[in-house]
Design a protein around this motif. Structure first.
Motif, mmCIF file in Angstrom:
data_model
loop_
_atom_site.group_PDB
_atom_site.id
_atom_site.type_symbol
_atom_site.label_atom_id
_atom_site.label_comp_id
_atom_site.label_asym_id
_atom_site.label_seq_id
_atom_site.Cartn_x
_atom_site.Cartn_y
_atom_site.Cartn_z
ATOM 1 N N ILE B 65 -0.812 0.501 9.248
ATOM 2 C CA ILE B 65 -0.336 0.019 7.947
ATOM 3 C C ILE B 65 -0.601 1.129 6.940
ATOM 4 O O ILE B 65 -1.762 1.435 6.645
ATOM 5 C CB ILE B 65 -1.061 -1.278 7.523
ATOM 6 C CG1 ILE B 65 -0.954 -2.324 8.618
ATOM 7 C CG2 ILE B 65 -0.490 -1.797 6.211
ATOM 8 C CD1 ILE B 65 -1.891 -3.485 8.455
ATOM 9 N N VAL B 66 0.445 1.740 6.473
ATOM 10 C CA VAL B 66 0.286 2.908 5.614
ATOM 11 C C VAL B 66 1.228 2.798 4.430
ATOM 12 O O VAL B 66 2.369 2.373 4.570
ATOM 13 C CB VAL B 66 0.589 4.200 6.411
ATOM 14 C CG1 VAL B 66 0.707 5.382 5.481
ATOM 15 C CG2 VAL B 66 -0.477 4.451 7.451
ATOM 16 N N LYS B 67 0.711 3.148 3.236
ATOM 17 C CA LYS B 67 1.603 3.256 2.073
ATOM 18 C C LYS B 67 1.697 4.736 1.734
ATOM 19 O O LYS B 67 0.776 5.325 1.187
ATOM 20 C CB LYS B 67 1.043 2.487 0.877
ATOM 21 C CG LYS B 67 1.986 2.486 -0.307
ATOM 22 C CD LYS B 67 1.354 1.748 -1.474
ATOM 23 C CE LYS B 67 2.329 1.590 -2.627
ATOM 24 N NZ LYS B 67 2.623 2.876 -3.279
ATOM 25 N N TRP B 72 5.773 1.422 1.963
ATOM 26 C CA TRP B 72 4.928 0.856 3.014
ATOM 27 C C TRP B 72 5.522 1.112 4.384
ATOM 28 O O TRP B 72 6.727 1.006 4.570
ATOM 29 C CB TRP B 72 4.765 -0.646 2.810
ATOM 30 C CG TRP B 72 3.820 -0.969 1.704
ATOM 31 C CD1 TRP B 72 4.135 -1.294 0.438
ATOM 32 C CD2 TRP B 72 2.398 -0.965 1.784
ATOM 33 N NE1 TRP B 72 3.017 -1.501 -0.307
ATOM 34 C CE2 TRP B 72 1.910 -1.308 0.494
ATOM 35 C CE3 TRP B 72 1.471 -0.698 2.790
ATOM 36 C CZ2 TRP B 72 0.570 -1.390 0.219
ATOM 37 C CZ3 TRP B 72 0.126 -0.793 2.503
ATOM 38 C CH2 TRP B 72 -0.322 -1.124 1.234
ATOM 39 N N HIS B 73 4.679 1.430 5.328
ATOM 40 C CA HIS B 73 5.096 1.588 6.723
ATOM 41 C C HIS B 73 4.182 0.751 7.587
ATOM 42 O O HIS B 73 2.968 0.877 7.501
ATOM 43 C CB HIS B 73 4.992 3.044 7.169
ATOM 44 C CG HIS B 73 5.859 3.967 6.372
ATOM 45 N ND1 HIS B 73 7.190 4.164 6.647
ATOM 46 C CD2 HIS B 73 5.583 4.737 5.288
ATOM 47 C CE1 HIS B 73 7.701 5.010 5.778
ATOM 48 N NE2 HIS B 73 6.734 5.370 4.921
ATOM 49 N N GLY B 87 7.950 10.244 9.123
ATOM 50 C CA GLY B 87 7.299 11.251 8.274
ATOM 51 C C GLY B 87 5.794 11.268 8.383
ATOM 52 O O GLY B 87 5.123 12.010 7.670
ATOM 53 N N LEU B 88 5.257 10.430 9.267
ATOM 54 C CA LEU B 88 3.795 10.363 9.396
ATOM 55 C C LEU B 88 3.392 10.900 10.763
ATOM 56 O O LEU B 88 4.102 10.709 11.757
ATOM 57 C CB LEU B 88 3.324 8.922 9.254
ATOM 58 C CG LEU B 88 3.653 8.248 7.924
ATOM 59 C CD1 LEU B 88 3.583 6.749 8.070
ATOM 60 C CD2 LEU B 88 2.687 8.726 6.855
ATOM 61 N N ASP B 114 -4.111 4.333 3.614
ATOM 62 C CA ASP B 114 -4.081 3.970 5.032
ATOM 63 C C ASP B 114 -4.998 2.774 5.272
ATOM 64 O O ASP B 114 -6.213 2.909 5.250
ATOM 65 C CB ASP B 114 -4.556 5.183 5.841
ATOM 66 C CG ASP B 114 -4.554 4.910 7.319
ATOM 67 O OD1 ASP B 114 -4.159 3.806 7.725
ATOM 68 O OD2 ASP B 114 -4.966 5.818 8.083
ATOM 69 N N ILE B 115 -4.390 1.614 5.447
ATOM 70 C CA ILE B 115 -5.229 0.447 5.788
ATOM 71 C C ILE B 115 -4.833 -0.079 7.169
ATOM 72 O O ILE B 115 -4.701 -1.277 7.398
ATOM 73 C CB ILE B 115 -5.147 -0.668 4.719
ATOM 74 C CG1 ILE B 115 -3.701 -1.035 4.413
ATOM 75 C CG2 ILE B 115 -5.881 -0.289 3.460
ATOM 76 C CD1 ILE B 115 -3.553 -2.337 3.660
ATOM 77 N N SER B 116 -4.652 0.848 8.086
ATOM 78 C CA SER B 116 -4.288 0.485 9.458
ATOM 79 C C SER B 116 -5.390 -0.335 10.112
ATOM 80 O O SER B 116 -6.565 -0.177 9.788
ATOM 81 C CB SER B 116 -4.086 1.744 10.282
ATOM 82 O OG SER B 116 -3.154 2.573 9.667
#
Lengths: 166, 354
Positions: B65-67, B72-73, B87-88, B114-116
């Motif tokens: 979970i990434v902004k 957001w992704h 892009g990550l 990054d709240i993965s």
């Protein structure tokens, strides 16, 4: 190597997760456990107290029973003693009374006998006197035909009288 | 009494030897990449590697979970195996080694928000679920069983004795009069640390993550203690911090003592943070390093390898047993020191003394 730099993502999740865990456990977990343990402690304390009281009461009851028993025994002994005493007294009284009565009767008897005796003696005397007088009369009537003899008799009688009055 | 002393001597011996063991491991890097092996475990990861059989890696992919600058992704970490995705990508080397990064306009690597759900986050959630399940399970037992039925047996009894040990010997003893207010936090902290420590020692899936050996975790715990220490502190406590009872020249005009005391506010939880982190991290590192000996010595020859395997397994068992003890001791120490700090913040004015 980022060993000493805290990762923001992990930091975020840790705050969230620990917050939830803390909320759940602090609200529904530990207070319940601690309260129940405290309650149990109070319950045990109360039970112990009640048991101690019951024990004391039992001991009391025992002592009470013993006391009552002792009292009863004492009472019994006392009653028996007093009964014995009463009996003895009654017997003694009866004996006394009987003796007194006997004595009294005896006395009366004696008196009566005495009286009877006296009256009998008096009777006898009177009879003897009458008989003597009668005999004397008859004797005199036969003997007093002769004057001399009369005189002799009289003088003898007088002598006798004098003698007896001496 | 003598027995206790023996036990303590043994414990101290163990602690020292474990210190040497962890210090020594850094020199034992051979052809096998021990560094990667050990720190690959100690550090966080975006997927949970369970086992590798030959070339097949059994791995649990975890959600990322990434902004980033593009918004957001949310995707599975599997996608990152092939390289860049949306892009990550996972950086190799550099300041953000092993973390998800993107390139900014200038072509530099930057970290997005990054709240993965990483390995540690998942382990944290699993361990917390276990903890909540255990404690609420106990609480439910109490609700079902009236007081008259007596004390619990088995698992509930064990948890109860632990709770009571912390409650009576640590919280009540260290805090003083109004300990009840702090009891839930300290008990939560104790069991949280204990469960996470112990779960970290289980070498396969639900356990094995180095949760309490991660500084972010201990930082949050230390912050909670910091909050509970200072938020409800007494006036006397603040007076002792800013105007302590020392000769006047020590606090005015240059406020030497107040500065020292003020820094003390932060060093106390900082010590808590570092202590727990370092102990657990070092424990994991030591066990892994000892086991790595087996793989390092493979090249030397079967005889030495066999001998070293035996030694390594023996030491591994010893270290794991020691770590079980450390898991408990660290949870206990964390709770006790938190309680002591809170107790210090509850100082009353010393009327009785004067």
């Amino acid at each position: 190597m980022g060993l000493l730099t805290p990762d923001p993502g992990l930091l975020f999740w840790m705050v969230v997760v620990f917050g939830i865990v803390f909320f759940l456990l602090a609200k529904f977990g530990f207070p319940v456990i601690i309260k129940m343990v405290d309650d149990r402690k109070t319950y045990i304390d109360n039970s112990l107290k009640a048991a101690r009281e019951a024990n004391a009461q039992l001991a009391n009851v025992k002592a009470e029973g013993e006391k009552i028993l002792t009292q009863a025994r004492e009472e019994q002994a006392r009653i028996l003693k007093s009964a014995t005493e009463t009996r003895d007294k009654i017997i003694r009284d009866a004996q006394d009374k009987a003796r007194l009565e006997g004595e009294r009767l005896m006395e009366e008897m004696k008196k009566q006998i005495e009286t009877e005796k006296e009256s009998a003696i008096r009777d006898i005397r009177r009879q003897v006197a009458l008989i003597s007088v009668g005999v004397a009369e008859k004797v005199i009537r036969t003997k007093l035909a002769d004057g001399k003899e009369q005189t002799e008799l009289i003088s003898r009688l007088v002598d006798e009288m004098v003698e007896s009055s001496k | 009494m003598k027995k206790v002393r023996y036990i303590w001597t043994l414990v101290l011996l163990m602690v020292f030897t474990s210190g040497f063991a962890s210090a020594g491991t850094s020199h034992e890097e051979g052809e096998v990449d021990v560094n990667e092996l050990v720190f690959g475990h100690i550090n966080d990861a975006y997927s949970w590697h369970i086992v590798s059989i030959g070339d097949t890696h059994v791995t649990i992919p975890l959600p990322v979970i990434v902004k980033s600058s593009t918004g957001w992704h949310v995707f599975s970490s599997e996608k990152l195996n092939e390289g860049e995705y949306e892009g990550l990508y996972i950086a190799e080397g550099g300041a953000y080694d092993g973390k998800i990064v993107e390139r900014n306009a200038a072509g530099e690597e930057v970290r997005p928000l990054d709240i993965s759900i990483t390995k540690n986050v998942l382990a944290l959630i699993i361990n917390s679920a276990i903890l909540v399940w255990i404690i609420l399970g106990c609480a439910r037992w109490y609700k079902k069983h009236p007081v008259e039925n007596g004390a619990p047996k088995g698992g509930v009894g064990m948890i109860e004795s632990l709770v009571l040990m912390v409650y009576n010997d640590v919280i009540k003893a260290c805090i003083g009069p109004d300990y009840q207010k702090y009891a839930p936090y300290l008990l939560t902290a104790f069991f949280f640390v204990l469960v996470n420590n112990l779960m970290g020692l289980i070498p396969f899936f639900p356990g094995g993550a180095n949760v309490t050996g991660n500084i972010a975790i201990t930082l949050v715990l230390a912050l909670f203690t910091f909050f509970f220490t200072n938020a409800f502190a007494t006036k006397e406590y603040w007076k002792e911090v800013f105007w302590p009872e020392v000769p006047v020249w020590l606090k005015a005009p240059i406020p030497m003592m107040p500065v020292i005391e003020f820094f003390g506010l932060f060093t106390k939880p900082f010590a808590l943070m570092i202590r727990l982190f370092a102990n657990i991290m070092a424990g994991h590192a030591a066990i892994l390093s000892l086991l790595a000996i087996i793989f390092i010595t493979v090249k030397i020859g079967p005889l030495i390898n066999g001998t070293m395997t035996f030694v390594s397994v023996a030491f591994g068992i010893f270290m794991t047993a020691l770590e079980v003890l450390v898991a408990f001791i660290q949870a206990y120490v964390f709770t006790m020191l938190s309680a002591v700090f809170i107790g210090l913040s509850r100082v009353k004015e010393k009327e009785e003394k004067e």
